[in-house]
Design a protein around this motif. Structure first.
Motif, PDB file in Angstrom:
ATOM      1  N   ARG A 164      85.647  37.571  29.872  1.00 13.74           N
ATOM      2  CA  ARG A 164      85.291  38.609  30.845  1.00 13.74           C
ATOM      3  C   ARG A 164      84.895  37.975  32.174  1.00 13.74           C
ATOM      4  O   ARG A 164      85.318  38.437  33.241  1.00 13.74           O
ATOM      5  CB  ARG A 164      84.151  39.484  30.311  1.00 13.74           C
ATOM      6  CG  ARG A 164      84.538  40.393  29.160  1.00 13.74           C
ATOM      7  CD  ARG A 164      83.500  41.497  28.958  1.00 13.74           C
ATOM      8  NE  ARG A 164      82.157  40.973  28.741  1.00 13.74           N
ATOM      9  CZ  ARG A 164      81.583  40.826  27.550  1.00 13.74           C
ATOM     10  NH1 ARG A 164      82.233  41.136  26.444  1.00 13.74           N
ATOM     11  NH2 ARG A 164      80.345  40.372  27.457  1.00 13.74           N
ATOM     12  N   ILE A 165      84.086  36.926  32.124  1.00 19.67           N
ATOM     13  CA  ILE A 165      83.675  36.254  33.361  1.00 19.67           C
ATOM     14  C   ILE A 165      84.890  35.710  34.094  1.00 19.67           C
ATOM     15  O   ILE A 165      85.051  35.898  35.308  1.00 19.67           O
ATOM     16  CB  ILE A 165      82.683  35.120  33.078  1.00 19.67           C
ATOM     17  CG1 ILE A 165      81.380  35.657  32.491  1.00 19.67           C
ATOM     18  CG2 ILE A 165      82.387  34.339  34.368  1.00 19.67           C
ATOM     19  CD1 ILE A 165      80.433  34.572  32.005  1.00 19.67           C
ATOM     20  N   GLN A 193      78.781  46.413  28.852  1.00 28.29           N
ATOM     21  CA  GLN A 193      80.040  46.705  28.176  1.00 28.29           C
ATOM     22  C   GLN A 193      79.964  48.036  27.431  1.00 28.29           C
ATOM     23  O   GLN A 193      78.885  48.476  27.028  1.00 28.29           O
ATOM     24  CB  GLN A 193      80.404  45.568  27.216  1.00 28.29           C
ATOM     25  CG  GLN A 193      80.416  44.193  27.871  1.00 28.29           C
ATOM     26  CD  GLN A 193      81.185  44.180  29.192  1.00 28.29           C
ATOM     27  OE1 GLN A 193      82.347  44.573  29.247  1.00 28.29           O
ATOM     28  NE2 GLN A 193      80.539  43.697  30.250  1.00 28.29           N
ATOM     29  N   TYR A 247      89.571  46.767  28.356  1.00 26.37           N
ATOM     30  CA  TYR A 247      88.716  46.177  27.326  1.00 26.37           C
ATOM     31  C   TYR A 247      88.699  47.060  26.090  1.00 26.37           C
ATOM     32  O   TYR A 247      88.442  48.273  26.180  1.00 26.37           O
ATOM     33  CB  TYR A 247      87.300  46.003  27.886  1.00 26.37           C
ATOM     34  CG  TYR A 247      86.314  45.430  26.893  1.00 26.37           C
ATOM     35  CD1 TYR A 247      86.467  44.140  26.388  1.00 26.37           C
ATOM     36  CD2 TYR A 247      85.214  46.176  26.463  1.00 26.37           C
ATOM     37  CE1 TYR A 247      85.567  43.618  25.488  1.00 26.37           C
ATOM     38  CE2 TYR A 247      84.295  45.657  25.561  1.00 26.37           C
ATOM     39  CZ  TYR A 247      84.480  44.379  25.078  1.00 26.37           C
ATOM     40  OH  TYR A 247      83.584  43.854  24.176  1.00 26.37           O
ATOM     41  N   GLU A 286      92.733  42.533  36.824  1.00 29.63           N
ATOM     42  CA  GLU A 286      92.402  43.797  36.177  1.00 29.63           C
ATOM     43  C   GLU A 286      92.792  43.736  34.695  1.00 29.63           C
ATOM     44  O   GLU A 286      93.836  43.185  34.338  1.00 29.63           O
ATOM     45  CB  GLU A 286      93.129  44.956  36.857  1.00 29.63           C
ATOM     46  CG  GLU A 286      92.661  45.213  38.278  1.00 29.63           C
ATOM     47  CD  GLU A 286      93.285  46.459  38.875  1.00 29.63           C
ATOM     48  OE1 GLU A 286      94.037  47.143  38.137  1.00 29.63           O
ATOM     49  OE2 GLU A 286      93.037  46.733  40.055  1.00 29.63           O
ATOM     50  N   TYR A 287      91.940  44.324  33.859  1.00 31.18           N
ATOM     51  CA  TYR A 287      92.217  44.307  32.420  1.00 31.18           C
ATOM     52  C   TYR A 287      91.563  45.515  31.761  1.00 31.18           C
ATOM     53  O   TYR A 287      90.616  46.098  32.288  1.00 31.18           O
ATOM     54  CB  TYR A 287      91.698  43.017  31.784  1.00 31.18           C
ATOM     55  CG  TYR A 287      90.190  42.870  31.804  1.00 31.18           C
ATOM     56  CD1 TYR A 287      89.425  43.198  30.688  1.00 31.18           C
ATOM     57  CD2 TYR A 287      89.523  42.406  32.941  1.00 31.18           C
ATOM     58  CE1 TYR A 287      88.044  43.067  30.696  1.00 31.18           C
ATOM     59  CE2 TYR A 287      88.154  42.265  32.962  1.00 31.18           C
ATOM     60  CZ  TYR A 287      87.419  42.603  31.838  1.00 31.18           C
ATOM     61  OH  TYR A 287      86.045  42.476  31.859  1.00 31.18           O
ATOM     62  N   GLY A 292      89.644  37.984  39.606  1.00 23.88           N
ATOM     63  CA  GLY A 292      90.073  39.266  40.151  1.00 23.88           C
ATOM     64  C   GLY A 292      91.243  39.880  39.422  1.00 23.88           C
ATOM     65  O   GLY A 292      92.069  40.586  40.021  1.00 23.88           O
ATOM     66  N   LEU A 324      88.082  36.531  33.931  1.00 27.67           N
ATOM     67  CA  LEU A 324      88.932  37.590  34.473  1.00 27.67           C
ATOM     68  C   LEU A 324      88.306  38.198  35.724  1.00 27.67           C
ATOM     69  O   LEU A 324      89.010  38.484  36.701  1.00 27.67           O
ATOM     70  CB  LEU A 324      89.160  38.665  33.411  1.00 27.67           C
ATOM     71  CG  LEU A 324      90.077  38.263  32.247  1.00 27.67           C
ATOM     72  CD1 LEU A 324      89.932  39.243  31.087  1.00 27.67           C
ATOM     73  CD2 LEU A 324      91.526  38.187  32.697  1.00 27.67           C
ATOM     74  N   GLU A 325      86.999  38.383  35.708  1.00 25.26           N
ATOM     75  CA  GLU A 325      86.315  38.943  36.874  1.00 25.26           C
ATOM     76  C   GLU A 325      86.336  37.970  38.048  1.00 25.26           C
ATOM     77  O   GLU A 325      86.587  38.369  39.194  1.00 25.26           O
ATOM     78  CB  GLU A 325      84.866  39.308  36.514  1.00 25.26           C
ATOM     79  CG  GLU A 325      84.719  40.434  35.503  1.00 25.26           C
ATOM     80  CD  GLU A 325      85.088  41.790  36.070  1.00 25.26           C
ATOM     81  OE1 GLU A 325      85.303  41.907  37.290  1.00 25.26           O
ATOM     82  OE2 GLU A 325      85.166  42.750  35.271  1.00 25.26           O
ATOM     83  N   ARG A 368      79.325  42.440  36.131  1.00 29.61           N
ATOM     84  CA  ARG A 368      80.300  43.285  35.428  1.00 29.61           C
ATOM     85  C   ARG A 368      80.636  42.719  34.055  1.00 29.61           C
ATOM     86  O   ARG A 368      80.933  43.483  33.123  1.00 29.61           O
ATOM     87  CB  ARG A 368      81.572  43.426  36.262  1.00 29.61           C
ATOM     88  CG  ARG A 368      81.402  44.278  37.522  1.00 29.61           C
ATOM     89  CD  ARG A 368      82.740  44.588  38.159  1.00 29.61           C
ATOM     90  NE  ARG A 368      83.422  43.395  38.663  1.00 29.61           N
ATOM     91  CZ  ARG A 368      83.302  42.928  39.903  1.00 29.61           C
ATOM     92  NH1 ARG A 368      82.527  43.553  40.775  1.00 29.61           N
ATOM     93  NH2 ARG A 368      83.966  41.843  40.278  1.00 29.61           N
ATOM     94  N   ALA A 369      80.599  41.409  33.920  1.00 30.60           N
ATOM     95  CA  ALA A 369      80.969  40.769  32.655  1.00 30.60           C
ATOM     96  C   ALA A 369      79.822  40.715  31.654  1.00 30.60           C
ATOM     97  O   ALA A 369      80.041  40.410  30.475  1.00 30.60           O
ATOM     98  CB  ALA A 369      81.469  39.347  32.930  1.00 30.60           C
ATOM     99  N   ALA A 422      80.697  39.756  39.904  1.00 28.89           N
ATOM    100  CA  ALA A 422      81.627  39.400  38.822  1.00 28.89           C
ATOM    101  C   ALA A 422      80.872  39.131  37.525  1.00 28.89           C
ATOM    102  O   ALA A 422      81.285  39.566  36.446  1.00 28.89           O
ATOM    103  CB  ALA A 422      82.461  38.177  39.220  1.00 28.89           C
TER     104      ALA A 422
END
Length: 215
Positions: A16-17, A206, A28, A25-26, A23, A19-20, A200-201, A197
């Motif tokens: 998650r970190i 979550q 979950y 997009e994914y 930048g 990907l954030e 959000r992770a 970032a």
């Protein structure tokens, strides 16, 4: 891109970190480790390791977090997790792989369950076990950071080391580890958690994280 994982899983937290930070997009999709959903026939048909995270990208199911992180950095070179300079890249890998190989393996959920089931380990004993293996790696990592000097991140911006460090710092606090001996690591953690970032992770943010009582 799709990420299957568990909110508190340190390896899922890594992805998650990353990907954030990059930048990307994914979507979950939660996998409940406590209910052993990762061991279901449907899941293991896609990920024979029966583990999280599972990263689905470019039509392929990808397992093993360190391989996933390397693939992400090669497939999406923007906002790299590793620096270009060879020796600086080694410095990052040295610390990142110390955490990946020396703290995660002995403290992984299947190991803790095995100790509890086969050796009747109590929760206090499991907590001691967990802190023991964290200390064995945190001490030299802190010493190496001191040699690198005092700064908010290992390099100018967070990368692979911080991707690996933050989940283990989160775990350390869950197991009531005294962090007083780790000022460099704590400073890096604080600097990371101030960034959107990393916020959000964070496991608490979550969809599968338990929600606090509204009462």
């Amino acid at each position: 891109m799709k990420l299957y994982g568990y909110f508190r899983s340190s390896t899922t937290y890594r992805l998650r970190i990353a990907l954030e930070l990059k930048g990307i997009e994914y979507e979950y999709f939660p996998v409940d480790l406590l209910a052993s959903e990762q061991k279901s026939d449907i899941y293991t048909s896609r990920n024979p390791f029966g583990s999280v995270p599972l990263l689905v990208a470019d039509g392929r199911d990808r397992a093993q977090s360190m391989a996933q992180l390397e693939w992400l950095d090669e497939a999406y070179p923007e906002n790299p997790l590793l620096p270009a300079d060879l020796e600086t890249r080694f410095s990052v890998r040295e610390l990142a792989y110390a955490i990946a190989t020396e703290t995660h393996a002995p403290n992984n959920l299947p190991v803790l369950k095995y100790l509890q089931t086969n050796f009747d380990a109590s929760q206090p004993q499991l907590d001691d076990w967990y802190r023991h293996w964290l200390t064995r790696t945190f001490d030299p990592v802190e010493a190496r950071l001191a040699q690198h000097g005092s700064q908010d991140f290992l390099l100018e911006t967070p990368g692979l080391f911080e991707v690996l460090l933050l989940p283990q710092m989160y775990n350390a606090r869950r197991f009531s580890m005294d962090m007083g001996n780790y000022p460099h690591m704590t400073r890096i953690e604080e600097a990371c958690l101030a960034l959107p970032a990393f916020q959000r992770a964070h496991p608490d943010n979550q969809v599968d994280a338990p929600k606090p009582d509204s009462a």
